[in-house]
Scaffold this motif. Structure first.
Motif, short mmCIF file in Angstrom:
data_model
loop_
_atom_site.label_atom_id
_atom_site.label_comp_id
_atom_site.label_asym_id
_atom_site.label_seq_id
_atom_site.Cartn_x
_atom_site.Cartn_y
_atom_site.Cartn_z
N SER A 89 21.69 -26.77 7.33
CA SER A 89 23.15 -26.69 7.54
C SER A 89 23.46 -25.99 8.85
O SER A 89 24.37 -26.39 9.59
CB SER A 89 23.80 -25.94 6.38
N TYR A 124 32.71 -25.79 7.96
CA TYR A 124 31.50 -26.59 8.11
C TYR A 124 31.81 -27.85 8.92
O TYR A 124 31.05 -28.23 9.81
CB TYR A 124 30.95 -26.95 6.73
N LEU A 175 26.52 -27.63 -3.42
CA LEU A 175 26.47 -26.17 -3.55
C LEU A 175 27.60 -25.60 -4.42
O LEU A 175 27.35 -24.67 -5.20
CB LEU A 175 26.48 -25.53 -2.16
N TRP A 213 27.54 -17.73 8.09
CA TRP A 213 26.99 -18.51 6.98
C TRP A 213 27.54 -17.99 5.64
O TRP A 213 27.87 -18.79 4.76
CB TRP A 213 25.47 -18.45 6.99
N LEU A 271 18.35 -25.37 2.52
CA LEU A 271 19.78 -25.62 2.52
C LEU A 271 20.46 -24.92 3.68
O LEU A 271 21.25 -25.51 4.42
CB LEU A 271 20.39 -25.14 1.19
N LYS A 323 21.98 -30.75 -1.72
CA LYS A 323 22.75 -30.90 -0.49
C LYS A 323 23.88 -29.88 -0.49
O LYS A 323 24.27 -29.37 -1.52
CB LYS A 323 23.32 -32.32 -0.40
N ILE A 324 24.44 -29.62 0.69
CA ILE A 324 25.52 -28.64 0.77
C ILE A 324 26.74 -29.11 -0.04
O ILE A 324 27.50 -28.28 -0.55
CB ILE A 324 25.90 -28.36 2.24
N VAL A 365 29.52 -20.22 2.94
CA VAL A 365 29.13 -20.29 1.52
C VAL A 365 30.32 -19.98 0.63
O VAL A 365 30.59 -20.68 -0.36
CB VAL A 365 27.95 -19.34 1.22
N CYS A 387 20.75 -17.13 -1.30
CA CYS A 387 21.65 -18.07 -0.64
C CYS A 387 22.19 -17.50 0.67
O CYS A 387 22.24 -18.20 1.68
CB CYS A 387 22.80 -18.42 -1.58
#
Length: 445
Positions: free
Chosen positions: A343, A401, A216, A386, A339, A212-213, A390, A240
């Motif tokens: 997301s 997010y 991460l 994105w 992922l 799951k995020i 990250v 990623c």
């Protein structure tokens, strides 16, 4: 100099190899291995009969082994010693066996060879020689019945190889259809009924595990502190940021990269769907690639390895590294695609832009071309956003997010996405439950 299996496996088409001029490697007694520009390798015996040069094709390597090819060559030489033209003998044998299922299968493969990609052709041949020919190859095509065909399917299904089991049914059906359409066997009927796949053992699609995020940050920290090679660590990050397939990443060449426009142009022959693919590259990816380039590892491949197949890192490099870090059955290199895509759905990005970034085929050729051109700016912004998410998440910051996510997380679009991947109804519900819980974890944090 005699050939060896080790040497044969390493042979690749040379720069001089063309569609009409294959590379030729001699073994003994006239036996030759021809390597065509597609990479396909075939056995040919060259000989003289009544003063004329002639050739006989024995079949493809590795389906015909080196030992088998030498045995066939010995038989051909024995015929010549008795004044017999080996081609005449083979023609008589063909006339005798021209009703064998294998005879029609070989005609179908000849038809297929120019219509599909070399690696797909090689895979299909392997399935045929390993699973279909042993049970059906010598049978009269008119006498093959559905129970005979189901025996091929059931043997694979009992081993848990349901995908291959379904494929052999489809391929056998295609061999029959080709023979019927081309008029190769009068009054031949296909013994496989329409709709048979509804009665076969259900094939469960393989969905790659992923974290799951919320997990991460730990994964990225584990990658940074692992004892993996620097190139493997960089590979994880590019996966990623870009969420391409691992095979596409590992085959990346310097020629495909457009540093001026921050784009990666993957040619059609390297893509799963057979279509060229443009991947926008965010600044962190450009920085990684420039660092690798400064190492001067290889003039062609970015992820070069002198220990890997085809001079690039093995996909096992990611699998082994994740296993060592404790992520066995929890995360894969492919898992970065899931992922990122889920997301981005949760953060309300354009579904078509997400699908294009994943290189999923949608609509007609005209629609795909239109979308690819017109959605590139949106995709560039999306991958840059994105990359920023990250980098923030790596530091434990989920603010962006959270700001972009909503209560429903674009669930209808996400459901359509899962349906396009052939997820079953219960699997879709399970995924929704996971992502709802995931959003709650982040929003509550």
């Amino acid at each position: 100099m005699a050939l060896t299996d080790t040497a044969i496996k390493k042979l690749k088409p040379s720069d001089k190899c063309t569609a009409t001029r294959p590379d030729k490697y001699s073994d003994m007694n006239g036996l030759q291995l021809w390597v065509r520009y597609t990479g396909v390798k075939s056995w040919v015996v060259a000989y003289r009969y009544q003063g004329k040069q002639q050739n006989i094709s024995l079949g493809l390597y590795p389906f015909i082994s080196l030992a088998d090819a030498r045995n066939e060559t010995t038989k051909i030489r024995n015929d010549l010693a008795q004044g017999i033209n080996p081609k005449d003998e083979r023609q008589k044998a063909k006339q005798k066996d021209n009703l064998d299922f294998d005879h029609f299968a070989q005609i179908w493969f000849e038809h297929q060879q120019t219509r599909i990609k070399p690696h797909t052709f090689k895979r299909d041949k392997g399935v045929y020689y390993n699973h279909i020919k042993p049970l059906l190859g010598d049978k009269d095509i008119y006498t093959v019945r559905l129970p005979d065909i189901m025996a091929v399917h059931d043997r694979l299904a009992l081993q848990g190889k349901t995908s291959t089991a379904h494929k052999v049914i489809a391929d056998i059906g295609r061999i029959y259809d080709h023979a019927i359409i081309k008029g190769l066997a009068p009054n031949l009927a296909n013994p496989i009924p329409r709709g048979i796949h509804k009665s076969l053992v259900e094939h469960k699609s393989k969905h790659y595990p992923r974290i799951k995020i919320t997990e991460l940050p730990k994964l990225l920290t584990d990658i940074d502190t692992s004892n993996s090679e620097p190139l493997t660590k960089f590979g994880f990050y590019v996966l990623c940021y870009t969420f391409v397939r691992t095979k596409e990443l590992l085959g990346m060449t310097w020629q495909e990269l457009d540093f001026d426009n921050c784009l990666w142009n993957i040619p059609a022959n390297r893509m799963k769907n057979g279509l060229p693919h443009v991947v926008p590259l965010a600044p962190p990816v450009i920085e990684i690639l420039q660092t690798i380039k400064s190492w001067h590892l290889h003039d062609e491949f970015v992820f070069f390895s002198n220990r890997g197949k085809d001079n690039v890192l093995s996909s096992n490099a990611f699998t082994v590294a994740l296993k060592r870090m404790g992520y066995k059955d929890k995360m894969t290199g492919h898992g970065f695609r899931g992922l990122a895509s889920t997301s981005l759905y949760e953060m309300q990005y354009n579904p078509q832009a997400i699908e294009l970034q994943l290189s999923h085929v949608q609509g007609s050729k005209t629609v795909r071309a239109y979308n690819s051109a017109n959605l590139l700016p949106a995709r560039i912004k999306m991958v840059n956003d994105w990359a920023n998410v990250v980098n923030e998440v790596k530091q434990g910051d989920f603010s962006t997010y959270k700001a972009k996510s909503t209560a429903d997380g674009n669930e209808m679009a996400f459901i359509s996405f899962l349906q396009s991947l052939r997820y079953k109804e219960q699997e879709i519900q399970d995924e929704l439950d996971i992502h709802r819980m995931e959003r709650l974890e982040v929003l509550a944090g």
